[in-house]
Write a protein that holds these residues in place. Structure first.
Motif, PDB file in Angstrom:
ATOM      1  N   LEU A   1      36.496  40.069 -35.650  1.00  0.00           N
ATOM      2  CA  LEU A   1      36.722  38.863 -37.030  1.00  0.00           C
ATOM      3  C   LEU A   1      37.795  38.053 -36.211  1.00  0.00           C
ATOM      4  CD1 LEU A   1      37.175  37.832 -39.582  1.00  0.00           C
ATOM      5  CD2 LEU A   1      38.850  39.875 -40.344  1.00  0.00           C
ATOM      6  N   VAL A   2      38.742  38.539 -35.133  1.00  0.00           N
ATOM      7  CA  VAL A   2      39.819  37.752 -34.849  1.00  0.00           C
ATOM      8  C   VAL A   2      39.265  36.081 -33.859  1.00  0.00           C
ATOM      9  CG1 VAL A   2      41.338  37.664 -33.016  1.00  0.00           C
ATOM     10  CG2 VAL A   2      41.537  39.391 -34.696  1.00  0.00           C
ATOM     11  N   ALA A   3      38.070  36.993 -33.271  1.00  0.00           N
ATOM     12  CA  ALA A   3      37.008  36.181 -32.453  1.00  0.00           C
ATOM     13  C   ALA A   3      36.436  35.040 -33.269  1.00  0.00           C
ATOM     14  CB  ALA A   3      36.205  36.622 -31.135  1.00  0.00           C
ATOM     15  N   LEU A   4      36.252  35.400 -34.501  1.00  0.00           N
ATOM     16  CA  LEU A   4      35.036  34.279 -35.054  1.00  0.00           C
ATOM     17  C   LEU A   4      36.817  33.113 -35.611  1.00  0.00           C
ATOM     18  CD1 LEU A   4      33.078  33.448 -36.747  1.00  0.00           C
ATOM     19  CD2 LEU A   4      33.538  34.946 -38.952  1.00  0.00           C
ATOM     20  N   LEU A   5      37.655  33.890 -35.772  1.00  0.00           N
ATOM     21  CA  LEU A   5      38.671  32.683 -36.239  1.00  0.00           C
ATOM     22  C   LEU A   5      39.537  32.087 -35.401  1.00  0.00           C
ATOM     23  CD1 LEU A   5      41.020  35.104 -38.625  1.00  0.00           C
ATOM     24  CD2 LEU A   5      39.723  33.409 -39.507  1.00  0.00           C
ATOM     25  N   PHE A   6      38.794  32.802 -33.752  1.00  0.00           N
ATOM     26  CA  PHE A   6      39.866  32.389 -33.437  1.00  0.00           C
ATOM     27  C   PHE A   6      38.954  30.353 -32.382  1.00  0.00           C
ATOM     28  CE2 PHE A   6      40.421  31.442 -28.390  1.00  0.00           C
ATOM     29  CZ  PHE A   6      41.148  30.617 -27.967  1.00  0.00           C
ATOM     30  N   MET A   7      38.024  30.381 -32.903  1.00  0.00           N
ATOM     31  CA  MET A   7      37.361  29.416 -32.939  1.00  0.00           C
ATOM     32  C   MET A   7      37.202  27.928 -33.431  1.00  0.00           C
ATOM     33  SD  MET A   7      34.428  30.707 -30.510  1.00  0.00           S
ATOM     34  CE  MET A   7      35.952  32.149 -30.772  1.00  0.00           C
ATOM     35  N   MET A   8      38.546  27.495 -34.497  1.00  0.00           N
ATOM     36  CA  MET A   8      38.663  27.251 -35.184  1.00  0.00           C
ATOM     37  C   MET A   8      39.782  26.251 -34.185  1.00  0.00           C
ATOM     38  SD  MET A   8      38.551  24.403 -36.885  1.00  0.00           S
ATOM     39  CE  MET A   8      37.547  24.489 -38.474  1.00  0.00           C
ATOM     40  N   PRO A   9      40.629  27.463 -34.129  1.00  0.00           N
ATOM     41  CA  PRO A   9      41.844  26.565 -32.510  1.00  0.00           C
ATOM     42  C   PRO A   9      41.402  26.094 -31.484  1.00  0.00           C
ATOM     43  CG  PRO A   9      42.039  29.252 -33.191  1.00  0.00           C
ATOM     44  CD  PRO A   9      41.375  28.763 -34.160  1.00  0.00           C
ATOM     45  N   LEU A  10      40.346  26.780 -30.961  1.00  0.00           N
ATOM     46  CA  LEU A  10      39.446  26.524 -29.638  1.00  0.00           C
ATOM     47  C   LEU A  10      38.736  25.402 -29.468  1.00  0.00           C
ATOM     48  CD1 LEU A  10      38.669  27.948 -26.579  1.00  0.00           C
ATOM     49  CD2 LEU A  10      36.767  28.455 -27.603  1.00  0.00           C
ATOM     50  N   GLY A  11      38.326  25.135 -31.440  1.00  0.00           N
ATOM     51  CA  GLY A  11      37.493  23.792 -30.987  1.00  0.00           C
ATOM     52  C   GLY A  11      38.826  22.468 -30.679  1.00  0.00           C
ATOM     53  N   LEU A  12      39.890  22.724 -32.261  1.00  0.00           N
ATOM     54  CA  LEU A  12      41.247  21.663 -31.774  1.00  0.00           C
ATOM     55  C   LEU A  12      41.448  21.493 -30.586  1.00  0.00           C
ATOM     56  CD1 LEU A  12      42.214  22.884 -35.458  1.00  0.00           C
ATOM     57  CD2 LEU A  12      40.690  20.303 -34.394  1.00  0.00           C
ATOM     58  N   SER A  13      41.799  22.763 -29.323  1.00  0.00           N
ATOM     59  CA  SER A  13      42.519  23.058 -28.583  1.00  0.00           C
ATOM     60  C   SER A  13      41.615  22.311 -27.230  1.00  0.00           C
ATOM     61  CB  SER A  13      42.610  24.587 -27.949  1.00  0.00           C
ATOM     62  OG  SER A  13      43.680  25.123 -29.223  1.00  0.00           O
ATOM     63  N   ASN A  14      40.302  22.697 -27.331  1.00  0.00           N
ATOM     64  CA  ASN A  14      39.532  21.442 -26.723  1.00  0.00           C
ATOM     65  C   ASN A  14      40.065  20.138 -26.331  1.00  0.00           C
ATOM     66  OD1 ASN A  14      37.221  22.893 -24.749  1.00  0.00           O
ATOM     67  ND2 ASN A  14      37.553  24.334 -26.376  1.00  0.00           N
TER      68      ASN A  14
END
Length: 466
Positions: free
Chosen positions: A284-297
């Motif tokens: 679940l945490v990994a799923l949520l992390f995709m949004m900040p990962l996209g914004l950080s990229n």
């Protein structure tokens, strides 16, 4: 004139971020599909998936970080309009990916250290070995696709990556569904977690081959010297530059991931039910992390491009605005999951024992996610400036020292030093959240120091020319 203001920065970041977000959701879909299928298949296979995934992620993510040194280097060259040089860097990243895959595959083929750390039962260990055998042969394709992804994100073309990642997921889902539970009519036995590994192997090689075809045929890549062009020979100085930035990047990401994935290995010592609950919370945490990962990229890409264009003021502005946007989104998403945590956990499993083990861990998601989001965007912006060594030290202290070390102390306490509620899996999550908060603060303060240093250097250079 470059547009200023938070809203203007958001309009520049979001078009690059959403394809990365969707693509990374597809990547996470691989593990999410596996978790859901295996959770309903057997608790033993789920425990094997938790240990096997932790081992694979530890190997792959560290090597991926080295290959992704390509992204800030290409981003700066693209911003400076040195397109042929940017294309040449992709060739060298391919050689780097191939070399690293030999090392990584060897580790996956002999997973005894991971099995010893987890103290897995003989049945679980056997399943872990079968799962990692398939992933060892998928690793070269994964690292080659990482080079393709890093290049395309750096030149503001993440939609090409997203399309192939969605295609890979579309192939992965029916393969995993068939191989995990079997297809008696076709003579296929139920393979459980090992079927997940085979499905990943097929999907990743299909993705890598599709990427190679796209590079050779799409006119977009002609200006980079990639279309219809063979692979350049290894170039020592270019490989050295990639390794100089990539090794500390890879080690930083390895620390970040092992600080989390080793939680699964240590929690496995507590039994199948605690590690099954942890696997749900971790997914679940990994799923949520995709949004900040996209914004950080997206933020890191734009910052690197503006550095290449010698617009340091805009680079700084984009970095801060990207951090503010990422934190805001993370707080909203984490808060929503906290409020609906009971319903969310039941989407994964209907086993009341596993639900009871997962719920206390999911309660930490909001704080964990916010701290994780801030440290991620700060790290990406620092990499855009080609700075990775100091972040490596910050990660080691925060995530290994405070997070993993503190978690071990809390989880396996004998009840004499800490509250009983902190023992077991919750102890690891409490300490991991604290470690991420320390990392977020440290990286943000160091980024501020970098900005002030760059400003002084720019002022000194201007004064010298007057």
């Amino acid at each position: 004139m470059t547009p200023a203001g938070f809203a203007a920065s958001v309009r520049r970041i979001v078009p690059l971020a959403w394809p990365v977000f969707v693509g990374q959701l597809a990547v996470l879909g691989f593990s999410t599909v596996d978790t859901v299928l295996v959770a309903r298949h057997s608790a033993t296979d789920l425990a094997a998936l938790a240990v096997g995934s932790a081992a694979y992620v530890t190997v792959f993510i560290g090597l991926m970080g080295v290959v992704l040194a390509l992204s800030p280097i290409v981003g700066q060259l693209f911003g400076a309009r040195k397109l042929a040089e940017a294309g040449a860097q992709l060739h060298q990243a391919v050689w780097l990916a191939l070399g690293l895959s030999l090392l990584g595959s060897a580790v996956l083929l002999f997973p005894a250290p991971f099995l010893a750390l987890s103290q897995a039962s003989p049945e679980v260990a056997s399943k872990v070995r079968g799962y990692l055998l398939a992933l060892a042969f998928s690793l070269p394709a994964s690292l080659l696709f990482t080079a393709f992804r890093g290049f395309n994100v750096a030149v503001s073309r993440p939609k090409a990556v997203m399309a192939l990642q969605l295609g890979g997921l579309a192939l992965k889902i029916p393969l995993s569904a068939t191989l995990v539970v079997g297809a008696p009519g076709l003579g296929l036995p139920a393979l459980g977690v090992e079927g997940c590994g085979i499905a990943t192997l097929v999907a990743m090689w299909a993705q890598a081959i599709a990427a190679w075809i796209l590079l050779r045929r799409d006119p977009f890549y002609a200006s980079f010297g990639l279309r219809g062009h063979g692979l350049d020979r290894p170039h020592g100085p270019s490989l050295k530059a990639l390794l100089k930035l990539g090794v500390p990047m890879g080690l930083s990401i390895l620390i970040e991931v092992t600080g989390f994935s080793f939680m699964a290995i240590f929690i496995a010592r507590l039994g199948e039910t605690p590690v099954a609950g942890h696997q749900i919370a971790a997914n679940l945490v990994a799923l949520l992390f995709m949004m900040p990962l996209g914004l950080s990229n997206a933020t890191g890409t734009l910052v690197a491009q503006r550095i290449g264009a010698a617009d340091l003021h805009d680079a700084r502005r984009l970095g801060w605005h990207g951090m503010q946007l990422t934190l805001l989104v993370a707080l909203v998403m984490g808060g929503g999951v906290y409020l609906a945590r009971g319903a969310v956990v039941r989407l994964y499993t209907d086993n009341p024992t596993v639900i009871a083990a997962a719920l206390p861990l999911v309660a930490w998601v909001a704080l964990f996610h916010a701290a994780d989001a801030v440290q991620t965007v700060a790290a990406f912006v620092l990499r855009a400036w080609r700075i990775a060594t100091v972040p490596l030290v910050i990660y080691a202290v925060a995530l290994w020292g405070v997070g993993l070390g503190g978690g071990f102390m809390l989880a396996f306490d004998d009840g004499t030093r800490f509250p009983a509620a902190w023992r077991g899996a919750p102890g690891f999550w409490i300490a991991a959240t604290a470690g991420l908060a320390v990392a977020a603060a440290g990286l943000s303060l160091f980024l501020l120091f970098v900005y002030r240093t760059k400003e002084r250097e720019a002022h000194t250079a201007v004064a010298a020319t007057d």
